[in-house]
Design an enzyme around this catalytic site. Structure first.
Site, PDB file in Angstrom:
ATOM      1  N   ASN A 183      -2.915 -11.165  -3.901  1.00  0.00           N
ATOM      2  CA  ASN A 183      -2.757 -12.624  -3.939  1.00  0.00           C
ATOM      3  C   ASN A 183      -1.425 -12.957  -3.292  1.00  0.00           C
ATOM      4  O   ASN A 183      -0.373 -12.521  -3.771  1.00  0.00           O
ATOM      5  CB  ASN A 183      -2.741 -13.119  -5.390  1.00  0.00           C
ATOM      6  N   ARG A 221     -10.948  10.907 -11.342  1.00  0.00           N
ATOM      7  CA  ARG A 221     -10.306  10.898 -10.015  1.00  0.00           C
ATOM      8  C   ARG A 221      -9.752   9.519  -9.646  1.00  0.00           C
ATOM      9  O   ARG A 221      -9.198   9.348  -8.559  1.00  0.00           O
ATOM     10  CB  ARG A 221     -11.330  11.336  -8.957  1.00  0.00           C
ATOM     11  N   LYS A 222      -9.954   8.523 -10.509  1.00  0.00           N
ATOM     12  CA  LYS A 222      -9.544   7.146 -10.154  1.00  0.00           C
ATOM     13  C   LYS A 222      -8.176   6.805 -10.737  1.00  0.00           C
ATOM     14  O   LYS A 222      -7.936   7.002 -11.924  1.00  0.00           O
ATOM     15  CB  LYS A 222     -10.552   6.134 -10.695  1.00  0.00           C
ATOM     16  N   ASP A 239       0.830  -1.211   0.000  1.00  0.00           N
ATOM     17  CA  ASP A 239       0.000   0.000   0.000  1.00  0.00           C
ATOM     18  C   ASP A 239       0.864   1.261   0.000  1.00  0.00           C
ATOM     19  O   ASP A 239       0.582   2.240  -0.684  1.00  0.00           O
ATOM     20  CB  ASP A 239      -0.918  -0.036   1.235  1.00  0.00           C
ATOM     21  N   LYS A 283       1.270 -15.553  -2.813  1.00  0.00           N
ATOM     22  CA  LYS A 283       1.590 -16.782  -3.544  1.00  0.00           C
ATOM     23  C   LYS A 283       2.661 -17.625  -2.863  1.00  0.00           C
ATOM     24  O   LYS A 283       2.656 -18.847  -2.967  1.00  0.00           O
ATOM     25  CB  LYS A 283       2.051 -16.425  -4.960  1.00  0.00           C
TER      26      LYS A 283
HETATM   27  C1  LIG Z   1      -3.029   8.458   1.814  1.00  0.00           C
HETATM   28  C2  LIG Z   1      -2.269   9.615   1.475  1.00  0.00           C
HETATM   29  C3  LIG Z   1      -2.363  10.739   2.386  1.00  0.00           C
HETATM   30  C4  LIG Z   1      -2.304  12.010   1.651  1.00  0.00           C
HETATM   31  C5  LIG Z   1      -0.957  12.363   1.214  1.00  0.00           C
HETATM   32  C6  LIG Z   1      -0.163  12.924   2.295  1.00  0.00           C
HETATM   33  C7  LIG Z   1       1.161  12.906   2.294  1.00  0.00           C
HETATM   34  C8  LIG Z   1       1.956  12.278   1.209  1.00  0.00           C
HETATM   35  C9  LIG Z   1       3.379  12.301   1.474  1.00  0.00           C
HETATM   36  C10 LIG Z   1       4.002  11.269   2.033  1.00  0.00           C
HETATM   37  C11 LIG Z   1       3.273  10.044   2.415  1.00  0.00           C
HETATM   38  C12 LIG Z   1       3.808   8.835   1.782  1.00  0.00           C
HETATM   39  C13 LIG Z   1       3.079   7.718   1.574  1.00  0.00           C
HETATM   40  C14 LIG Z   1       1.655   7.606   1.865  1.00  0.00           C
HETATM   41  C15 LIG Z   1       1.432   7.109   3.206  1.00  0.00           C
HETATM   42  C16 LIG Z   1       0.481   6.271   3.509  1.00  0.00           C
HETATM   43  C17 LIG Z   1      -0.503   5.875   2.528  1.00  0.00           C
HETATM   44  C18 LIG Z   1      -1.276   4.705   2.959  1.00  0.00           C
HETATM   45  C19 LIG Z   1      -2.579   4.718   2.217  1.00  0.00           C
HETATM   46  C20 LIG Z   1      -3.686   4.737   3.162  1.00  0.00           C
HETATM   47  O1  LIG Z   1      -3.597   4.147   4.199  1.00  0.00           O
HETATM   48  S1  LIG Z   1      -5.112   5.603   2.821  1.00  0.00           S
HETATM   49  C21 LIG Z   1      -6.102   5.231   4.237  1.00  0.00           C
HETATM   50  C22 LIG Z   1      -7.116   4.153   3.948  1.00  0.00           C
HETATM   51  N1  LIG Z   1      -8.117   4.654   3.077  1.00  0.00           N
HETATM   52  C23 LIG Z   1      -9.158   5.349   3.514  1.00  0.00           C
HETATM   53  O2  LIG Z   1      -9.316   5.563   4.682  1.00  0.00           O
HETATM   54  C24 LIG Z   1     -10.140   5.856   2.469  1.00  0.00           C
HETATM   55  C25 LIG Z   1     -11.545   5.913   3.007  1.00  0.00           C
HETATM   56  N2  LIG Z   1     -12.409   6.353   1.929  1.00  0.00           N
HETATM   57  C26 LIG Z   1     -12.818   7.626   1.807  1.00  0.00           C
HETATM   58  O3  LIG Z   1     -12.584   8.443   2.689  1.00  0.00           O
HETATM   59  C27 LIG Z   1     -13.559   8.002   0.575  1.00  0.00           C
HETATM   60  O4  LIG Z   1     -13.900   6.862  -0.147  1.00  0.00           O
HETATM   61  C28 LIG Z   1     -12.760   8.954  -0.351  1.00  0.00           C
HETATM   62  C29 LIG Z   1     -12.584  10.304   0.357  1.00  0.00           C
HETATM   63  C30 LIG Z   1     -11.380   8.371  -0.685  1.00  0.00           C
HETATM   64  C31 LIG Z   1     -13.545   9.164  -1.635  1.00  0.00           C
HETATM   65  O5  LIG Z   1     -14.817   9.629  -1.272  1.00  0.00           O
HETATM   66  P1  LIG Z   1     -15.534  10.737  -2.169  1.00  0.00           P
HETATM   67  O6  LIG Z   1     -16.869  10.996  -1.542  1.00  0.00           O
HETATM   68  O7  LIG Z   1     -14.642  11.878  -2.414  1.00  0.00           O
HETATM   69  O8  LIG Z   1     -15.706  10.005  -3.543  1.00  0.00           O
HETATM   70  P2  LIG Z   1     -16.852   8.991  -4.028  1.00  0.00           P
HETATM   71  O9  LIG Z   1     -17.348   8.137  -2.934  1.00  0.00           O
HETATM   72  O10 LIG Z   1     -17.853   9.797  -4.764  1.00  0.00           O
HETATM   73  O11 LIG Z   1     -16.052   8.046  -5.030  1.00  0.00           O
HETATM   74  C32 LIG Z   1     -15.468   8.584  -6.223  1.00  0.00           C
HETATM   75  C33 LIG Z   1     -15.539   7.485  -7.267  1.00  0.00           C
HETATM   76  O12 LIG Z   1     -14.787   6.359  -6.804  1.00  0.00           O
HETATM   77  C34 LIG Z   1     -15.583   5.161  -6.764  1.00  0.00           C
HETATM   78  N3  LIG Z   1     -15.188   4.355  -5.614  1.00  0.00           N
HETATM   79  C35 LIG Z   1     -15.039   4.764  -4.349  1.00  0.00           C
HETATM   80  N4  LIG Z   1     -14.671   3.752  -3.567  1.00  0.00           N
HETATM   81  C36 LIG Z   1     -14.552   2.671  -4.380  1.00  0.00           C
HETATM   82  C37 LIG Z   1     -14.204   1.314  -4.165  1.00  0.00           C
HETATM   83  N5  LIG Z   1     -13.864   0.861  -2.949  1.00  0.00           N
HETATM   84  N6  LIG Z   1     -14.182   0.482  -5.219  1.00  0.00           N
HETATM   85  C38 LIG Z   1     -14.531   0.926  -6.462  1.00  0.00           C
HETATM   86  N7  LIG Z   1     -14.861   2.213  -6.715  1.00  0.00           N
HETATM   87  C39 LIG Z   1     -14.899   3.056  -5.698  1.00  0.00           C
HETATM   88  C40 LIG Z   1     -17.008   5.709  -6.614  1.00  0.00           C
HETATM   89  O13 LIG Z   1     -17.936   4.755  -7.062  1.00  0.00           O
HETATM   90  C41 LIG Z   1     -16.953   6.950  -7.493  1.00  0.00           C
HETATM   91  O14 LIG Z   1     -16.995   6.506  -8.848  1.00  0.00           O
HETATM   92  P3  LIG Z   1     -17.901   7.291  -9.937  1.00  0.00           P
HETATM   93  O15 LIG Z   1     -17.398   8.720  -9.929  1.00  0.00           O
HETATM   94  O16 LIG Z   1     -17.616   6.579 -11.210  1.00  0.00           O
HETATM   95  O17 LIG Z   1     -19.291   7.172  -9.452  1.00  0.00           O
END
Ligand SMILES: CCCCC/C=C\C/C=C\C/C=C\C/C=C\CCCC(=O)SCCNC(=O)CCNC(=O)[C@H](O)C(C)(C)COP(=O)(O)OP(=O)(O)OC[C@H]1O[C@@H](n2cnc3c(N)ncnc32)[C@H](O)[C@@H]1OP(=O)(O)O
Length: 241
Positions: free
Chosen positions: A184, A207-208, A162, A186
């Site tokens: 997966n 946005r995807k 991730d 393996k």
């Molecule tokens: C994670 C990065 C942090 C930000 C960056 C910061 C610093 C970067 C710098 C250094 C860092 C280095 C590395 C990164 C560190 C760690 C990263 C680890 C990654 C993580 O640890 S991250 C935490 C776990 N993660 C969550 O905690 C997400 C929970 N989630 C939500 O908070 C919402 O989900 C949100 C806000 C993401 C979207 O919400 P929303 O309301 O803006 O958008 P919406 O729901 O409308 O979806 C839009 C379109 O995506 C489709 N869609 C949505 N979900 C889908 C699914 N599961 N499967 C298939 N399609 C899906 C819809 O169907 C629609 O599709 P369509 O437009 O075609 O209808």
């Protein structure tokens, strides 16, 4: 336990104590508060070799640092101006004011993968190839990441996948979050061995961002895991909570 760590744990215990009942002496509480409030987080680049890195990890680091010389690959530091700018922007735009004001909690926060002492958890370095929209991560998973005896926990494998996929998506799309990760498994990964995680952007649709990954031994003969993931670019006009 390291002495500095014991002092911090004791201070945390003191700060949390009132909820449990007996209040520690005021002097002790003041000292504990001072430890955290005056603490400056010292950032060091954890993606550079340290004494816990084995010869394979050092070898891969050296090979890819050479590849950086012609500009085709870029070494991604664990701490740098680009990531701190993104983190700052994320906090300002997406973190609720209530959370943002909790300085004590935020000052203790650490990136999960960088929260272990050297050699015990994730030791890793990433390199990015802009033209190929590809990131490689060389990772040595330490003894605190054990699942089955002698092998890495599947959750730790998911974490480093991730992390690498996230960096690939952040570089391609800005501020994103993982919404789906399919893995997966393996072959089990031996503790303390070095693996290479290879992630690429397959497709961007609005946005995807669709990212795929595989995890192999560094001689590439063993395929340990493969994965696909979906990231969504955050909308600054929508609240996260
Ligand atoms: C994670 C990065 C942090 C930000 C960056 C910061 C610093 C970067 C710098 C250094 C860092 C280095 C590395 C990164 C560190 C760690 C990263 C680890 C990654 C993580 O640890 S991250 C935490 C776990 N993660 C969550 O905690 C997400 C929970 N989630 C939500 O908070 C919402 O989900 C949100 C806000 C993401 C979207 O919400 P929303 O309301 O803006 O958008 P919406 O729901 O409308 O979806 C839009 C379109 O995506 C489709 N869609 C949505 N979900 C889908 C699914 N599961 N499967 C298939 N399609 C899906 C819809 O169907 C629609 O599709 P369509 O437009 O075609 O209808």
């Amino acid at each position: 336990m390291f002495p500095a760590c014991a002092v911090r744990l004791r201070a945390l215990h003191i700060l949390r104590a009132p909820r449990g009942g007996v209040l520690p002496p005021a002097g002790e509480r003041r000292a504990a508060q001072k430890l955290f409030s005056s603490e400056k987080v010292i950032h060091k680049d954890r993606s550079l070799p340290n004494s816990s890195w084995n010869s394979d990890l050092k070898l891969m680091f050296d090979q890819f640092m050479k590849k950086c010389e012609d500009g085709s690959w870029e070494h991604l530091p664990s701490y740098g101006s680009r990531s701190s700018q993104i983190v700052q922007y994320f906090k300002e735009v997406f973190l609720e004011t209530k959370l943002r004001k909790d300085e004590q909690m935020l000052s203790q926060a650490r990136l999960f993968t960088r929260s272990y002492e050297d050699g015990l958890g994730f030791e890793y370095v990433m390199f990015h190839n802009e033209q190929e929209k590809r990131t490689v991560c060389f990772c040595q998973g330490g003894p605190y990441l054990q699942g089955p005896p002698g092998f890495l926990h599947g959750g730790s494998i998911a974490t480093i996948i991730d992390e690498t996929a996230s960096m690939t998506a952040i570089i391609a799309g800005g501020i994103v979050m993982t919404v789906n990760l399919n893995i997966n498994y393996k072959r089990p990964i031996p503790l303390c061995s070095v693996v290479v995680i290879n992630c690429q952007v397959d497709k961007i649709e609005g946005r995807k961002l669709f990212i795929s990954c595989d995890v192999r031994s560094i001689d590439e003969k063993t395929l340990y895991s493969d994965a696909t993931s979906l990231f969504i670019k955050l909308d600054p006009n929508k609240s996260l909570t």
